[in-house]
Design a protein around this motif. Sequence first.
Motif: not given
Length: 375
Positions: A51-61, A164-169, A190-196, A200-205
Amino acid sequence: MDPFPWYETMRETEPVRYDGSRDCWDVFRYDDVKRALSDHETFTSKGASDFDPNGNLGTLLIDEDPPEHDRLRGVVEEYFQPGNLDELRPSIRSIVDDRLDRALEDGREIDAIGELTAPVTVSTISRLLGVPEDDWDLVRQWSGAMTGDEAGRDAIMEGVGKMYEYFGNLLGERRQNPESDLISVIAGSESDDEPTLSPSEQRAFCVFLFLAGHSTTTHAVGNALWTLEETGEYERLREGELDRRTVFNEVLRYRGPVQSISGRRTTEAVELSGTEIPEGERIVSWIGSANRDPDAFDDPDLFRPDRRPNRHIAFGFGPHYCLGAPLAKLEGDVILDAVTDRVERLEVDEGPSEPVELATSYGFDRLPMTFHPRN
Protein backbone atom coordinates in the motif's frame (compact mmCIF):
# COMPACT_ATOMS: atom_id res chain seq x y z
CA MET A 1 -9.45 -9.39 -20.12
CA ASP A 2 -11.36 -11.83 -17.96
CA PRO A 3 -9.20 -13.16 -15.07
CA PHE A 4 -11.60 -15.87 -13.97
CA PRO A 5 -10.67 -18.61 -16.47
CA TRP A 6 -7.04 -18.14 -15.40
CA TYR A 7 -8.06 -18.56 -11.77
CA GLU A 8 -9.82 -21.81 -12.64
CA THR A 9 -6.72 -23.14 -14.39
CA MET A 10 -4.49 -22.20 -11.47
CA ARG A 11 -6.78 -23.77 -8.85
CA GLU A 12 -6.72 -27.02 -10.79
CA THR A 13 -3.07 -27.14 -11.87
CA GLU A 14 -0.97 -24.89 -9.59
CA PRO A 15 -3.05 -23.89 -6.57
CA VAL A 16 0.15 -22.75 -4.83
CA ARG A 17 3.02 -21.65 -7.04
CA TYR A 18 6.19 -19.59 -6.88
CA ASP A 19 6.56 -16.77 -9.42
CA GLY A 20 10.25 -15.94 -9.81
CA SER A 21 9.61 -12.80 -11.86
CA ARG A 22 7.64 -11.30 -8.97
CA ASP A 23 9.49 -13.12 -6.18
CA CYS A 24 6.30 -14.23 -4.46
CA TRP A 25 4.02 -17.21 -3.90
CA ASP A 26 0.52 -17.13 -5.39
CA VAL A 27 -2.31 -18.88 -3.52
CA PHE A 28 -5.60 -19.56 -5.33
CA ARG A 29 -7.88 -21.94 -3.38
CA TYR A 30 -10.49 -20.77 -0.90
CA ASP A 31 -9.26 -22.67 2.17
CA ASP A 32 -5.62 -21.72 1.55
CA VAL A 33 -6.43 -18.05 0.97
CA LYS A 34 -8.60 -17.98 4.08
CA ARG A 35 -5.80 -19.43 6.17
CA ALA A 36 -3.19 -17.03 4.80
CA LEU A 37 -5.45 -14.10 5.69
CA SER A 38 -6.37 -15.28 9.18
CA ASP A 39 -3.32 -17.08 10.63
CA HIS A 40 -1.23 -14.02 11.49
CA GLU A 41 1.31 -16.05 13.47
CA THR A 42 2.32 -18.01 10.36
CA PHE A 43 1.50 -15.34 7.77
CA THR A 44 2.59 -12.01 9.22
CA SER A 45 1.43 -8.62 7.94
CA LYS A 46 4.34 -6.80 9.55
CA GLY A 47 5.70 -4.46 6.86
CA ALA A 48 4.44 -6.81 4.13
CA SER A 49 1.88 -4.77 2.20
CA ASP A 50 2.50 -2.73 -0.95
CA PHE A 51 0.00 0.00 0.00
CA ASP A 52 2.88 2.35 0.84
CA PRO A 53 5.90 0.85 -0.99
CA ASN A 54 8.12 3.89 -0.40
CA GLY A 55 7.41 4.07 3.32
CA ASN A 56 6.12 7.63 3.13
CA LEU A 57 3.21 7.17 5.52
CA GLY A 58 4.87 5.44 8.46
CA THR A 59 2.93 2.99 10.63
CA LEU A 60 -0.14 1.62 8.83
CA LEU A 61 -2.97 -0.55 10.09
CA ILE A 62 -2.54 -3.12 7.32
CA ASP A 63 1.19 -3.49 8.02
CA GLU A 64 0.78 -4.62 11.62
CA ASP A 65 -0.21 -7.82 13.43
CA PRO A 66 -2.14 -8.03 16.69
CA PRO A 67 -1.76 -6.56 19.28
CA GLU A 68 -0.28 -3.51 17.49
CA HIS A 69 -2.93 -3.83 14.80
CA ASP A 70 -5.64 -3.83 17.47
CA ARG A 71 -4.20 -0.67 19.04
CA LEU A 72 -4.50 1.21 15.74
CA ARG A 73 -7.84 -0.21 14.67
CA GLY A 74 -9.41 0.26 18.09
CA VAL A 75 -9.28 4.05 17.79
CA VAL A 76 -12.06 4.14 15.17
CA GLU A 77 -13.52 0.63 14.98
CA GLU A 78 -16.61 1.57 16.99
CA TYR A 79 -17.52 4.21 14.42
CA PHE A 80 -17.58 1.66 11.58
CA GLN A 81 -20.07 -0.67 13.25
CA PRO A 82 -23.29 -1.11 11.21
CA GLY A 83 -25.52 0.28 13.97
CA ASN A 84 -23.47 3.47 14.23
CA LEU A 85 -23.33 3.94 10.46
CA ASP A 86 -27.10 3.69 9.98
CA GLU A 87 -27.52 7.35 10.84
CA LEU A 88 -25.54 8.16 7.67
CA ARG A 89 -28.21 6.64 5.41
CA PRO A 90 -30.23 9.86 4.88
CA SER A 91 -27.04 11.82 4.23
CA ILE A 92 -25.79 9.28 1.67
CA ARG A 93 -29.20 9.17 -0.01
CA SER A 94 -29.17 12.95 -0.31
CA ILE A 95 -25.74 12.80 -1.98
CA VAL A 96 -26.90 10.05 -4.38
CA ASP A 97 -30.08 11.93 -5.33
CA ASP A 98 -28.08 15.08 -5.95
CA ARG A 99 -25.66 13.23 -8.24
CA LEU A 100 -28.57 11.61 -10.12
CA ASP A 101 -30.26 15.00 -10.51
CA ARG A 102 -27.08 16.45 -12.01
CA ALA A 103 -26.44 13.49 -14.28
CA LEU A 104 -29.97 13.19 -15.60
CA GLU A 105 -30.72 16.88 -16.14
CA ASP A 106 -28.55 16.84 -19.29
CA GLY A 107 -30.01 13.62 -20.67
CA ARG A 108 -30.04 9.93 -19.98
CA GLU A 109 -26.39 9.17 -20.66
CA ILE A 110 -24.21 8.91 -17.57
CA ASP A 111 -20.73 7.78 -16.66
CA ALA A 112 -21.81 5.59 -13.75
CA ILE A 113 -18.34 5.83 -12.20
CA GLY A 114 -17.34 9.45 -12.74
CA GLU A 115 -20.80 10.94 -12.24
CA LEU A 116 -22.27 8.62 -9.61
CA THR A 117 -20.31 6.02 -7.65
CA ALA A 118 -16.99 7.90 -7.29
CA PRO A 119 -18.50 11.24 -6.20
CA VAL A 120 -20.83 9.48 -3.75
CA THR A 121 -18.11 7.40 -2.10
CA VAL A 122 -15.67 10.33 -1.93
CA SER A 123 -18.33 12.59 -0.43
CA THR A 124 -19.37 9.96 2.10
CA ILE A 125 -15.90 9.19 3.46
CA SER A 126 -15.05 12.90 3.39
CA ARG A 127 -18.12 13.74 5.45
CA LEU A 128 -17.46 10.87 7.87
CA LEU A 129 -13.86 11.97 8.39
CA GLY A 130 -14.78 15.63 8.67
CA VAL A 131 -13.22 17.03 5.49
CA PRO A 132 -14.88 20.40 4.79
CA GLU A 133 -17.24 20.19 1.81
CA ASP A 134 -15.34 22.91 -0.05
CA ASP A 135 -12.31 20.57 -0.11
CA TRP A 136 -14.05 17.40 -1.34
CA ASP A 137 -13.09 17.90 -4.98
CA LEU A 138 -9.53 18.77 -4.02
CA VAL A 139 -8.84 15.60 -2.02
CA ARG A 140 -10.61 13.58 -4.71
CA GLN A 141 -8.19 14.96 -7.32
CA TRP A 142 -5.21 14.00 -5.16
CA SER A 143 -6.47 10.49 -4.59
CA GLY A 144 -7.33 10.07 -8.28
CA ALA A 145 -3.78 11.00 -9.26
CA MET A 146 -2.48 8.39 -6.81
CA THR A 147 -4.78 5.50 -7.68
CA GLY A 148 -5.53 5.94 -11.38
CA ASP A 149 -4.37 3.49 -14.00
CA GLU A 150 -1.60 5.84 -15.14
CA ALA A 151 -0.35 6.78 -11.67
CA GLY A 152 3.41 6.60 -11.50
CA ARG A 153 5.81 6.76 -8.59
CA ASP A 154 6.20 10.55 -8.74
CA ALA A 155 2.42 11.13 -8.84
CA ILE A 156 1.88 8.77 -5.92
CA MET A 157 4.58 10.42 -3.82
CA GLU A 158 3.26 13.89 -4.65
CA GLY A 159 -0.29 12.89 -3.78
CA VAL A 160 0.77 11.27 -0.50
CA GLY A 161 2.72 14.38 0.43
CA LYS A 162 -0.21 16.70 -0.26
CA MET A 163 -2.70 14.56 1.62
CA TYR A 164 -0.28 14.01 4.51
CA GLU A 165 0.16 17.77 4.90
CA TYR A 166 -3.54 18.46 4.44
CA PHE A 167 -4.67 15.99 7.11
CA GLY A 168 -1.89 17.16 9.42
CA ASN A 169 -3.35 20.66 9.29
CA LEU A 170 -6.90 19.39 9.83
CA LEU A 171 -5.80 17.29 12.79
CA GLY A 172 -4.17 20.35 14.33
CA GLU A 173 -7.39 22.32 13.94
CA ARG A 174 -9.49 19.55 15.51
CA ARG A 175 -7.18 19.29 18.52
CA GLN A 176 -8.02 22.90 19.25
CA ASN A 177 -11.68 22.76 18.21
CA PRO A 178 -13.05 19.19 18.18
CA GLU A 179 -16.14 18.38 16.12
CA SER A 180 -18.33 15.30 15.79
CA ASP A 181 -16.21 13.62 13.12
CA LEU A 182 -13.56 10.92 12.82
CA ILE A 183 -10.67 13.37 12.42
CA SER A 184 -11.56 14.79 15.84
CA VAL A 185 -11.63 11.26 17.28
CA ILE A 186 -8.23 10.49 15.79
CA ALA A 187 -6.82 13.85 16.87
CA GLY A 188 -8.05 13.21 20.41
CA SER A 189 -6.30 9.86 20.60
CA GLU A 190 -3.09 11.54 21.82
CA SER A 191 -4.69 13.49 24.63
CA ASP A 192 -4.29 10.79 27.31
CA ASP A 193 -1.23 10.26 29.43
CA GLU A 194 -0.34 7.32 27.19
CA PRO A 195 -1.30 8.39 23.65
CA THR A 196 -2.97 5.77 21.46
CA LEU A 197 -1.67 7.24 18.20
CA SER A 198 1.33 9.48 17.67
CA PRO A 199 0.88 12.59 15.48
CA SER A 200 2.56 10.86 12.51
CA GLU A 201 0.35 7.78 12.97
CA GLN A 202 -2.70 10.02 13.03
CA ARG A 203 -1.81 11.60 9.70
CA ALA A 204 -1.08 8.21 8.15
CA PHE A 205 -4.37 6.83 9.48
CA CYS A 206 -6.38 9.67 7.93
CA VAL A 207 -4.73 9.22 4.52
CA PHE A 208 -5.28 5.46 4.67
CA LEU A 209 -8.94 5.76 5.72
CA PHE A 210 -9.65 8.23 2.94
CA LEU A 211 -8.02 6.19 0.18
CA ALA A 212 -9.35 2.82 1.37
CA GLY A 213 -12.75 4.33 2.10
CA HIS A 214 -13.76 5.16 -1.44
CA SER A 215 -11.74 3.48 -4.20
CA THR A 216 -12.89 -0.11 -3.67
CA THR A 217 -16.51 0.87 -3.04
CA THR A 218 -16.50 2.96 -6.21
CA HIS A 219 -15.61 -0.15 -8.21
CA ALA A 220 -17.91 -2.46 -6.22
CA VAL A 221 -21.05 -0.42 -6.93
CA GLY A 222 -20.03 0.10 -10.56
CA ASN A 223 -19.61 -3.68 -10.88
CA ALA A 224 -23.09 -4.12 -9.40
CA LEU A 225 -24.72 -1.87 -12.01
CA TRP A 226 -22.74 -3.54 -14.80
CA THR A 227 -23.62 -7.06 -13.63
CA LEU A 228 -27.31 -6.36 -13.03
CA GLU A 229 -27.64 -4.98 -16.56
CA GLU A 230 -25.58 -7.74 -18.14
CA THR A 231 -27.46 -10.59 -16.44
CA GLY A 232 -30.92 -9.05 -16.89
CA GLU A 233 -31.55 -9.07 -13.13
CA TYR A 234 -32.08 -5.32 -12.76
CA GLU A 235 -35.83 -5.56 -13.36
CA ARG A 236 -36.26 -8.15 -10.60
CA LEU A 237 -34.33 -5.94 -8.20
CA ARG A 238 -36.34 -2.87 -9.18
CA GLU A 239 -39.62 -4.73 -8.66
CA GLY A 240 -38.56 -5.89 -5.18
CA GLU A 241 -38.26 -9.56 -6.10
CA LEU A 242 -34.65 -9.58 -4.94
CA ASP A 243 -33.10 -8.36 -1.71
CA ARG A 244 -30.63 -5.51 -2.32
CA ARG A 245 -28.19 -6.64 0.37
CA THR A 246 -28.15 -10.21 -0.93
CA VAL A 247 -27.61 -8.97 -4.49
CA PHE A 248 -24.72 -6.71 -3.48
CA ASN A 249 -23.15 -9.53 -1.49
CA GLU A 250 -23.21 -11.73 -4.57
CA VAL A 251 -21.66 -8.98 -6.68
CA LEU A 252 -18.82 -8.81 -4.16
CA ARG A 253 -18.25 -12.55 -4.59
CA TYR A 254 -18.77 -12.65 -8.34
CA ARG A 255 -16.87 -9.51 -9.32
CA GLY A 256 -15.23 -8.21 -6.19
CA PRO A 257 -13.32 -4.92 -6.47
CA VAL A 258 -10.22 -6.36 -4.77
CA GLN A 259 -8.83 -9.42 -6.52
CA SER A 260 -5.69 -10.05 -4.48
CA ILE A 261 -3.97 -9.16 -1.22
CA SER A 262 -0.18 -9.22 -1.15
CA GLY A 263 0.49 -8.13 2.42
CA ARG A 264 1.67 -11.37 4.05
CA ARG A 265 5.03 -13.09 4.67
CA THR A 266 5.63 -16.53 6.10
CA THR A 267 7.23 -16.65 9.55
CA GLU A 268 8.07 -20.35 9.16
CA ALA A 269 7.92 -23.08 6.53
CA VAL A 270 4.30 -23.95 5.85
CA GLU A 271 2.43 -26.36 3.58
CA LEU A 272 -0.61 -25.35 1.54
CA SER A 273 -2.36 -27.74 -0.88
CA GLY A 274 0.60 -30.11 -0.73
CA THR A 275 3.23 -27.47 -1.54
CA GLU A 276 5.76 -26.29 1.01
CA ILE A 277 6.46 -22.56 1.20
CA PRO A 278 9.74 -21.65 2.94
CA GLU A 279 10.05 -19.17 5.76
CA GLY A 280 10.29 -15.47 4.89
CA GLU A 281 8.42 -15.66 1.57
CA ARG A 282 5.93 -13.10 0.29
CA ILE A 283 2.39 -14.43 -0.22
CA VAL A 284 -0.21 -13.13 -2.67
CA SER A 285 -3.70 -14.31 -1.73
CA TRP A 286 -5.99 -14.32 -4.78
CA ILE A 287 -9.37 -13.69 -3.17
CA GLY A 288 -10.97 -13.25 -6.61
CA SER A 289 -10.06 -16.88 -7.27
CA ALA A 290 -11.08 -18.06 -3.80
CA ASN A 291 -14.54 -16.58 -4.35
CA ARG A 292 -14.95 -18.73 -7.49
CA ASP A 293 -13.69 -21.96 -5.87
CA PRO A 294 -16.21 -24.80 -6.53
CA ASP A 295 -15.17 -26.45 -3.26
CA ALA A 296 -16.61 -23.43 -1.43
CA PHE A 297 -19.50 -22.33 -3.70
CA ASP A 298 -22.10 -24.12 -5.79
CA ASP A 299 -22.06 -22.96 -9.43
CA PRO A 300 -19.31 -20.44 -8.64
CA ASP A 301 -19.18 -18.99 -12.15
CA LEU A 302 -22.89 -18.15 -12.14
CA PHE A 303 -24.21 -14.88 -10.79
CA ARG A 304 -26.95 -15.97 -8.41
CA PRO A 305 -28.50 -12.80 -6.94
CA ASP A 306 -30.35 -14.74 -4.24
CA ARG A 307 -27.31 -16.83 -3.15
CA ARG A 308 -27.56 -17.83 0.50
CA PRO A 309 -25.41 -18.52 2.38
CA ASN A 310 -22.61 -16.55 0.77
CA ARG A 311 -19.27 -17.05 2.50
CA HIS A 312 -17.30 -14.79 0.18
CA ILE A 313 -14.09 -13.20 1.42
CA ALA A 314 -14.19 -10.08 -0.75
CA PHE A 315 -13.45 -8.00 2.37
CA GLY A 316 -10.69 -10.32 3.54
CA PHE A 317 -10.84 -12.52 6.62
CA GLY A 318 -9.47 -12.66 10.13
CA PRO A 319 -7.88 -9.75 12.04
CA HIS A 320 -7.57 -7.65 8.90
CA TYR A 321 -11.20 -8.04 7.80
CA CYS A 322 -11.93 -4.73 6.09
CA LEU A 323 -12.66 -2.01 8.64
CA GLY A 324 -14.86 -0.21 6.12
CA ALA A 325 -16.91 -3.23 5.00
CA PRO A 326 -20.09 -2.07 6.80
CA LEU A 327 -19.74 1.37 5.19
CA ALA A 328 -19.23 -0.15 1.73
CA LYS A 329 -22.32 -2.33 2.16
CA LEU A 330 -24.35 0.66 3.34
CA GLU A 331 -23.26 2.78 0.36
CA GLY A 332 -24.01 -0.06 -2.06
CA ASP A 333 -27.46 -0.52 -0.55
CA VAL A 334 -28.31 3.19 -0.66
CA ILE A 335 -27.09 3.66 -4.24
CA LEU A 336 -29.00 0.61 -5.51
CA ASP A 337 -32.09 1.77 -3.59
CA ALA A 338 -31.93 5.23 -5.16
CA VAL A 339 -31.25 3.98 -8.69
CA THR A 340 -34.10 1.42 -8.60
CA ASP A 341 -36.42 4.12 -7.25
CA ARG A 342 -35.63 6.50 -10.08
CA VAL A 343 -34.46 4.45 -13.07
CA GLU A 344 -36.75 2.13 -15.02
CA ARG A 345 -34.10 0.49 -17.15
CA LEU A 346 -30.29 0.43 -17.45
CA GLU A 347 -28.18 0.01 -20.56
CA VAL A 348 -24.41 -0.33 -20.75
CA ASP A 349 -23.37 1.76 -23.74
CA GLU A 350 -21.60 0.15 -26.66
CA GLY A 351 -17.90 -0.27 -26.12
CA PRO A 352 -17.55 0.70 -22.43
CA SER A 353 -14.09 1.00 -20.98
CA GLU A 354 -12.39 -2.31 -20.29
CA PRO A 355 -12.38 -3.18 -16.59
CA VAL A 356 -9.30 -2.10 -14.70
CA GLU A 357 -7.51 -5.32 -13.80
CA LEU A 358 -4.66 -4.37 -11.54
CA ALA A 359 -3.53 -7.05 -9.12
CA THR A 360 -5.49 -5.33 -6.37
CA SER A 361 -8.43 -3.92 -8.28
CA TYR A 362 -11.21 -5.02 -10.61
CA GLY A 363 -13.74 -2.56 -12.00
CA PHE A 364 -14.16 0.40 -14.30
CA ASP A 365 -12.54 3.82 -14.32
CA ARG A 366 -15.38 4.80 -16.67
CA LEU A 367 -18.69 3.05 -17.22
CA PRO A 368 -20.88 4.82 -19.82
CA MET A 369 -24.51 3.84 -19.29
CA THR A 370 -27.95 5.03 -20.26
CA PHE A 371 -30.41 5.48 -17.40
CA HIS A 372 -34.08 5.48 -18.47
CA PRO A 373 -35.92 7.42 -15.72
CA ARG A 374 -39.11 6.05 -14.19
CA ASN A 375 -42.26 8.02 -14.96
